[in-house]
Write a protein that holds these residues in place. Structure first.
Motif, mmCIF file in Angstrom:
data_model
loop_
_atom_site.group_PDB
_atom_site.id
_atom_site.type_symbol
_atom_site.label_atom_id
_atom_site.label_comp_id
_atom_site.label_asym_id
_atom_site.label_seq_id
_atom_site.Cartn_x
_atom_site.Cartn_y
_atom_site.Cartn_z
ATOM 1 N N PHE A 139 0.824 -1.212 0.000
ATOM 2 C CA PHE A 139 0.000 0.000 0.000
ATOM 3 C C PHE A 139 0.859 1.263 0.000
ATOM 4 C CE2 PHE A 139 -3.059 -3.047 1.805
ATOM 5 C CZ PHE A 139 -4.184 -2.751 1.072
ATOM 6 N N SER A 140 2.082 1.148 -0.477
ATOM 7 C CA SER A 140 2.996 2.292 -0.439
ATOM 8 C C SER A 140 2.508 3.467 -1.289
ATOM 9 C CB SER A 140 4.396 1.869 -0.896
ATOM 10 O OG SER A 140 4.359 1.334 -2.211
ATOM 11 N N PHE A 141 1.566 3.215 -2.180
ATOM 12 C CA PHE A 141 1.027 4.289 -3.031
ATOM 13 C C PHE A 141 0.108 5.237 -2.256
ATOM 14 C CE2 PHE A 141 -1.818 0.676 -3.217
ATOM 15 C CZ PHE A 141 -3.074 1.237 -3.048
ATOM 16 N N ASP A 142 -0.308 4.850 -1.052
ATOM 17 C CA ASP A 142 -1.217 5.673 -0.256
ATOM 18 C C ASP A 142 -0.790 5.562 1.203
ATOM 19 O OD1 ASP A 142 -3.448 6.591 1.348
ATOM 20 O OD2 ASP A 142 -4.704 6.456 -0.437
ATOM 21 N N ALA A 143 -0.197 6.621 1.747
ATOM 22 C CA ALA A 143 0.374 6.570 3.096
ATOM 23 C C ALA A 143 -0.691 6.276 4.157
ATOM 24 C CB ALA A 143 1.081 7.892 3.413
ATOM 25 N N ARG A 144 -1.915 6.835 3.989
ATOM 26 C CA ARG A 144 -2.932 6.615 5.008
ATOM 27 C C ARG A 144 -3.444 5.182 4.994
ATOM 28 N NH1 ARG A 144 -8.387 10.123 5.282
ATOM 29 N NH2 ARG A 144 -9.308 8.312 4.266
ATOM 30 N N LEU A 145 -3.640 4.631 3.789
ATOM 31 C CA LEU A 145 -4.062 3.237 3.704
ATOM 32 C C LEU A 145 -2.989 2.318 4.264
ATOM 33 C CD1 LEU A 145 -5.806 2.928 0.199
ATOM 34 C CD2 LEU A 145 -6.862 3.123 2.462
ATOM 35 N N ASP A 146 -1.734 2.631 3.991
ATOM 36 C CA ASP A 146 -0.626 1.830 4.503
ATOM 37 C C ASP A 146 -0.622 1.851 6.035
ATOM 38 O OD1 ASP A 146 1.743 0.247 3.794
ATOM 39 O OD2 ASP A 146 2.875 1.854 4.769
ATOM 40 N N TYR A 147 -0.858 3.011 6.598
ATOM 41 C CA TYR A 147 -0.867 3.173 8.048
ATOM 42 C C TYR A 147 -2.066 2.460 8.672
ATOM 43 C CZ TYR A 147 -0.535 5.536 12.587
ATOM 44 O OH TYR A 147 -0.407 5.812 13.931
ATOM 45 N N HIS A 148 -3.236 2.636 8.046
ATOM 46 C CA HIS A 148 -4.433 1.991 8.572
ATOM 47 C C HIS A 148 -4.390 0.479 8.390
ATOM 48 C CE1 HIS A 148 -7.258 5.736 8.851
ATOM 49 N NE2 HIS A 148 -6.496 5.565 9.912
#
Length: 454
Positions: free
Chosen positions: A276-285
């Motif tokens: 999910f590195s393309f979206d920091a928030r999705l990666d974090y969540h």
């Protein structure tokens, strides 16, 4: 059509009685409590007013006059405005709006002199009492937010009555919330999302930042909202602010839940390993959700975890907030597996909490996106929130933060059918009804059992 007035005395002999207005028309029979009070011995039941012989040294002339004018104005307004299509909401609003139009001219001590006047019953509005309830109760963060949400619903209900009744000065008072008044409030919040779509200009006045602030309610959600309102009304009764307990006679649907669904270990790890590195928030969540899957806590507990909750020996320790509400202080102590430790290594140790407190709704929506992108689209059977009939949905469509807790419990129960051991890791009571739902879980377990008779 016939309009009558009745008294109802809740206290002991000698206390004031509440004035009820009743409207009957064919099969229609509506009754609503007003904020008006009178000592029954001074009530003229034929002319609907104070008796002419009421002693002025007990009830001043000004108070008698104001009371009589309010009664007359309400009766006249109901008779003039009633048509066959008018419902209880109109009836209750008209009574409350009209009686508030007449006020005593004098505000001196003599003019308000009434023996045994009930203190605190109509000196504050419903919302003022609700704010007092919230300010003086020792709620945790989760319960505080839940009660604030109910208070905001009540505020929107009051504004709706102001708009539909044509009186911007109308206020809700505690006497409104008898059986019928409480039911009208519950009817309103159940259809509020439809009303918002039809009257966006009215709802624009409220701080509604997104569509999810007002959305269709399931019967379970409506039941929860009703119970939280009843908690407030019970507080009012216990503190002497109201006497009427008719709200307890409102019938609400019991909460019903189906068999819990959860991610398999393979599905969980597929989400963990997805890029999910393309979206920091999705990666974090994603990390937040998987960590929750690995320790099994509720989301409101996860949001309060700090680095101090990570203790020697690789354990996480906390007391569930839900247990504290019931006076239970048993510590949950859960070992951290290697995957959980890897996620912790990616977090910022200088932050006060393990996970940043993003909006809970964003977290819920991101979980759905994360599962969908990772290809977790297995069909699961759920109970439709409206009809309560079984329907099938892709798991990502019905996922939320509690799916993580179910994933933790479900996969543990597949391996170890020991309620005492599992409840020590989750904070459940061993005999909890919630925990009972996890006992009829897995088809593979059934297949394994059948091998013994093949």
């Amino acid at each position: 059509m016939k309009i009558s007035i009745q008294l109802r005395q809740f206290g002991k002999q000698g206390s004031q009685a509440k004035v009820y207005f009743r409207l009957r028309d064919g099969k229609k029979d509506m009754k609503v409590a007003s904020s008006l009070r009178i000592l029954p011995e001074f009530w003229d039941s034929i002319n609907y007013r104070y008796k002419k012989a009421t002693p002025t040294d007990i009830v001043s002339e000004e108070v008698q006059k104001d009371f009589n004018e309010k009664i007359s104005l309400v009766l006249r307004t109901l008779n003039e405005q009633y048509t066959e299509g008018k419902d209880f909401l109109w009836f209750a609003t008209t009574v409350s709006n009209t009686e508030s139009l007449v006020r005593p001219e004098s505000t001196n001590q003599e003019s308000s002199k009434i023996v045994q006047k009930p203190s605190g019953r109509i000196d504050k509005t419903m919302l003022e009492y609700f704010q007092l309830y919230i300010d003086t109760s020792n709620f945790n963060d989760w319960h505080y937010q839940s009660q604030v949400a109910v208070m905001r619903k009540v505020a929107r209900f009051e504004a709706w009555l102001q708009m539909t009744g044509g009186n911007k000065d109308f206020k809700l008072y505690l006497p409104f919330f008898d059986k019928q008044g409480t039911q009208s409030y519950l009817d309103y919040i159940e259809q509020e999302w439809e009303l918002r779509e039809k009257h966006p200009e009215h709802f624009a006045q409220f701080e509604l930042y997104a569509d999810y602030n007002i959305r269709p309610m399931s019967k379970n959600t409506l039941s929860c909202s009703a119970k939280r309102l009843f908690m407030f009304l019970n507080w009012c009764v216990n503190n002497g602010y109201m006497e009427n307990k008719d709200y307890n006679n409102v019938t609400i649907d019991q909460q019903v839940y189906g068999t819990p669904f959860y991610l398999t270990i393979e599905e969980r790890d597929k989400v963990l390993n997805y890029d999910f590195s393309f979206d920091a928030r999705l990666d974090y969540h994603r990390d937040k959700f998987i960590f929750q899957c690995l320790v099994g806590c509720r989301h409101n507990d996860l949001a309060t975890l700090t680095w101090n909750h990570i203790v020697e020996g690789g354990f996480i320790e906390y007391i569930p907030h839900k247990n504290l509400l019931h006076g239970k202080t048993d510590l949950v102590r859960c070992p951290l597996c290697d995957k959980a430790k890897e996620i912790l290594e990616r977090l910022d140790p200088t932050m006060p909490f393990l996970f940043v407190k993003y909006c809970e709704e964003n977290y819920r929506r991101d979980i759905k996106k994360i599962l969908k992108l990772a290809g977790i689209d297995r069909l699961v059977t759920i109970l439709d929130p409206k009809s309560r009939q079984p329907v099938q949905k892709p798991i990502y469509e019905v996922a939320a933060s509690h799916l993580a807790r179910r994933t933790f419990i479900g996969n543990l129960y597949k391996q170890v059918q020991d309620p005492a051991l599992i409840s020590s890791l989750t904070g459940h009571s061993e005999h909890s009804k919630s925990f009972e739902r996890y006992r009829a879980i897995d088809d593979n377990m059934k297949r394994d059992i059948l091998k013994f008779i093949q």
